[in-house]
Scaffold this motif. Structure first.
Motif, PDB file in Angstrom:
ATOM      1  N   HIS A 141       0.823  -1.212   0.000  1.00 46.75           N
ATOM      2  CA  HIS A 141       0.000   0.000   0.000  1.00 46.75           C
ATOM      3  C   HIS A 141       0.856   1.261   0.000  1.00 46.75           C
ATOM      4  CE1 HIS A 141      -3.791   2.157   0.958  1.00 46.75           C
ATOM      5  NE2 HIS A 141      -2.990   2.985   1.607  1.00 46.75           N
ATOM      6  N   ASP A 142       1.868   1.305   0.853  1.00 46.87           N
ATOM      7  CA  ASP A 142       2.689   2.509   0.977  1.00 46.87           C
ATOM      8  C   ASP A 142       3.472   2.782  -0.304  1.00 46.87           C
ATOM      9  OD1 ASP A 142       1.766   2.877   3.525  1.00 46.87           O
ATOM     10  OD2 ASP A 142       3.537   2.045   4.521  1.00 46.87           O
ATOM     11  N   THR A 143       3.953   1.722  -0.956  1.00 50.50           N
ATOM     12  CA  THR A 143       4.670   1.922  -2.214  1.00 50.50           C
ATOM     13  C   THR A 143       3.738   2.445  -3.295  1.00 50.50           C
ATOM     14  OG1 THR A 143       6.302   0.206  -1.701  1.00 50.50           O
ATOM     15  CG2 THR A 143       6.023   0.778  -4.017  1.00 50.50           C
ATOM     16  N   ALA A 144       2.503   1.954  -3.328  1.00 50.83           N
ATOM     17  CA  ALA A 144       1.532   2.455  -4.306  1.00 50.83           C
ATOM     18  C   ALA A 144       1.323   3.956  -4.134  1.00 50.83           C
ATOM     19  CB  ALA A 144       0.209   1.707  -4.163  1.00 50.83           C
ATOM     20  N   LEU A 145       1.176   4.412  -2.900  1.00 47.26           N
ATOM     21  CA  LEU A 145       1.027   5.838  -2.645  1.00 47.26           C
ATOM     22  C   LEU A 145       2.283   6.601  -3.066  1.00 47.26           C
ATOM     23  CD1 LEU A 145      -0.628   5.807   0.907  1.00 47.26           C
ATOM     24  CD2 LEU A 145      -1.766   5.899  -1.319  1.00 47.26           C
ATOM     25  N   ALA A 146       3.442   6.019  -2.794  1.00 56.63           N
ATOM     26  CA  ALA A 146       4.705   6.688  -3.132  1.00 56.63           C
ATOM     27  C   ALA A 146       4.864   6.839  -4.649  1.00 56.63           C
ATOM     28  CB  ALA A 146       5.883   5.906  -2.549  1.00 56.63           C
ATOM     29  N   VAL A 147       4.431   5.826  -5.399  1.00 59.69           N
ATOM     30  CA  VAL A 147       4.532   5.895  -6.862  1.00 59.69           C
ATOM     31  C   VAL A 147       3.665   7.034  -7.393  1.00 59.69           C
ATOM     32  CG1 VAL A 147       3.916   4.682  -8.996  1.00 59.69           C
ATOM     33  CG2 VAL A 147       5.207   3.492  -7.214  1.00 59.69           C
ATOM     34  N   LEU A 148       2.455   7.140  -6.910  1.00 53.77           N
ATOM     35  CA  LEU A 148       1.567   8.223  -7.349  1.00 53.77           C
ATOM     36  C   LEU A 148       2.156   9.593  -7.013  1.00 53.77           C
ATOM     37  CD1 LEU A 148      -1.787   6.589  -6.290  1.00 53.77           C
ATOM     38  CD2 LEU A 148      -1.258   7.344  -8.622  1.00 53.77           C
ATOM     39  N   ARG A 149       2.659   9.738  -5.811  1.00 44.84           N
ATOM     40  CA  ARG A 149       3.223  11.028  -5.405  1.00 44.84           C
ATOM     41  C   ARG A 149       4.479  11.358  -6.198  1.00 44.84           C
ATOM     42  NH1 ARG A 149       1.955   9.248   0.754  1.00 44.84           N
ATOM     43  NH2 ARG A 149      -0.181  10.088   0.870  1.00 44.84           N
ATOM     44  N   GLU A 150       5.289  10.356  -6.472  1.00 41.90           N
ATOM     45  CA  GLU A 150       6.506  10.589  -7.255  1.00 41.90           C
ATOM     46  C   GLU A 150       6.167  10.975  -8.693  1.00 41.90           C
ATOM     47  OE1 GLU A 150      10.740  10.609  -8.128  1.00 41.90           O
ATOM     48  OE2 GLU A 150       9.484  10.947  -6.367  1.00 41.90           O
ATOM     49  N   ALA A 151       5.152  10.348  -9.258  1.00 45.32           N
ATOM     50  CA  ALA A 151       4.751  10.703 -10.624  1.00 45.32           C
ATOM     51  C   ALA A 151       4.400  12.179 -10.710  1.00 45.32           C
ATOM     52  CB  ALA A 151       3.568   9.845 -11.073  1.00 45.32           C
ATOM     53  N   VAL A 152       3.591  12.661  -9.784  1.00 45.92           N
ATOM     54  CA  VAL A 152       3.203  14.072  -9.791  1.00 45.92           C
ATOM     55  C   VAL A 152       4.408  14.961  -9.482  1.00 45.92           C
ATOM     56  CG1 VAL A 152       1.772  15.796  -8.619  1.00 45.92           C
ATOM     57  CG2 VAL A 152       0.797  13.588  -9.280  1.00 45.92           C
ATOM     58  N   ALA A 153       5.260  14.538  -8.558  1.00 42.48           N
ATOM     59  CA  ALA A 153       6.453  15.328  -8.234  1.00 42.48           C
ATOM     60  C   ALA A 153       7.374  15.465  -9.438  1.00 42.48           C
ATOM     61  CB  ALA A 153       7.204  14.678  -7.067  1.00 42.48           C
ATOM     62  N   GLN A 154       7.363  14.450 -10.313  1.00 44.24           N
ATOM     63  CA  GLN A 154       8.191  14.473 -11.500  1.00 44.24           C
ATOM     64  C   GLN A 154       7.545  15.235 -12.665  1.00 44.24           C
ATOM     65  OE1 GLN A 154      11.372  13.161 -12.353  1.00 44.24           O
ATOM     66  NE2 GLN A 154      11.561  13.226 -10.142  1.00 44.24           N
ATOM     67  N   GLY A 155       6.372  15.795 -12.440  1.00 49.47           N
ATOM     68  CA  GLY A 155       5.752  16.633 -13.460  1.00 49.47           C
ATOM     69  C   GLY A 155       4.609  15.996 -14.226  1.00 49.47           C
ATOM     70  N   VAL A 156       4.247  14.760 -13.901  1.00 51.71           N
ATOM     71  CA  VAL A 156       3.115  14.122 -14.586  1.00 51.71           C
ATOM     72  C   VAL A 156       1.830  14.881 -14.231  1.00 51.71           C
ATOM     73  CG1 VAL A 156       1.652  12.056 -14.604  1.00 51.71           C
ATOM     74  CG2 VAL A 156       4.137  11.832 -14.759  1.00 51.71           C
ATOM     75  N   ASP A 157       1.062  15.234 -15.270  1.00 49.70           N
ATOM     76  CA  ASP A 157      -0.184  15.965 -15.031  1.00 49.70           C
ATOM     77  C   ASP A 157      -1.393  15.278 -15.661  1.00 49.70           C
ATOM     78  OD1 ASP A 157       0.265  16.474 -17.720  1.00 49.70           O
ATOM     79  OD2 ASP A 157       0.511  18.649 -17.495  1.00 49.70           O
ATOM     80  N   HIS A 158      -1.252  13.975 -15.951  1.00 49.94           N
ATOM     81  CA  HIS A 158      -2.314  13.203 -16.613  1.00 49.94           C
ATOM     82  C   HIS A 158      -2.247  11.786 -16.073  1.00 49.94           C
ATOM     83  CE1 HIS A 158      -3.259  10.796 -20.536  1.00 49.94           C
ATOM     84  NE2 HIS A 158      -4.314  10.825 -19.748  1.00 49.94           N
TER      85      HIS A 158
END
Length: 292
Positions: A39-56
């Motif tokens: 669960h925690d890794t799933a949340l981290a992946v989502l947050r990292e995607a947005v932190a890296q500039g993903v907007d979709h």
């Protein structure tokens, strides 16, 4: 780690989005069913995607079911102003995880409300109608009744934009007569290129094309040509395949999915990979042979 240039932008409804996005399907458990392994890794992946500039971000309430949408809400709400969340409806899961059509008006309406609730939104940015007339890719079938239901929900203010998934060119044309379509999401990758004419037609109309299984999905791309080109460039075959898609047409938006932080970063880095002409020429051989 700084934000990555996502190889330009393309319109997705009312927004210009970066062409490298993220698909949330793999955040659910095995077979896209049940909770994630971590669960925690799933949340981290989502947050990292947005932190890296993903907007979709691409998702669906039948992933899990309900799992990925709730993870997205937990990880990212309140959402960044520039984040576009695209969902899809038209299917459901039984208690064993089978994928079943869900086209009836009440099923479609319920799906929209389920997505709104689980994502914590008042309006859905983009809703794709997933067509399930065949177990083996797009197939002709009636869409007017289903799409009309979604158009009515759009008029009520619950949906901003509509799209299609697993659609034929004829269905796209039919849909456009009912309501504006802002994206089409079909299976397409370096080895599966049946949609080449559709991609070019959509590009002329300013409509986004979003390949699912851009890396082959449950049977990852295996190609000697692809591996050789990647080795010469000093990158992975999957990065090469993603970079090829970005070069294929400016209206292609990518949503590679992963439940791994390392793979997420690897996928996002593909947006910076510049394929030389000789690499592009070699990769054309994968599409002609189907496997390379």
């Amino acid at each position: 780690m700084g934000s990555i240039d996502r190889s330009g932008t393309f319109p997705l409804g009312r927004r210009q989005v970066k062409r490298m996005g993220y698909g949330a399907m793999q955040l659910a458990g095995p077979g896209v069913f049940g909770p994630p392994r971590d669960h925690d890794t799933a949340l981290a992946v989502l947050r990292e995607a947005v932190a890296q500039g993903v907007d979709h971000i691409d998702t669906s309430d039948f992933y899990g079911p309900h799992i990925t949408n709730r993870l997205i809400r937990e990880a990212l709400a309140p959402y960044p102003d520039d984040l576009v969340i695209v969902t899809k409806i038209g299917a459901r899961r039984d208690d064993k995880g089978a994928w079943l059509p869900a086209f009836a008006p009440d099923e479609l309406k319920q799906a929209v409300h389920d997505n709104l609730r689980n994502l914590g939104l008042d309006v859905l940015d983009v809703v794709n109608l997933r067509l399930m007339f065949s177990a083996h890719g797009p197939a002709e079938g009636p869409i007017e009744a289903s799409l009309t239901v979604l158009a009515e929900l759009q008029q009520q203010g619950l949906i901003r934009h509509l799209g299609l998934s697993n659609a034929t060119a004829a269905q796209v044309a039919q849909a456009q007569r009912i309501a504006p379509i802002v994206c089409v999401q079909n299976e397409y990758n370096l080895a599966r290129r049946a949609d080449d004419p559709l991609i070019d037609a959509l590009a002329k109309d300013g409509i986004a094309y979003v390949p699912f299984f851009p890396l082959g999905g449950f049977t990852p791309l295996q190609s000697t040509i692809l591996s050789d080109v990647a080795a010469r460039l000093g990158v992975t075959p999957m990065q090469t395949a993603l970079a090829w898609l970005l070069r294929r047409s400016p209206n292609i938006l990518l949503i590679p999915g992963t439940s791994s932080l390392a793979h997420l970063r690897e996928n996002l880095a593909a947006a910076e990979l510049d394929l030389p002409d000789e690499a592009l020429a070699a990769l054309e051989g994968v599409g002609r042979s189907g496997t390379g």
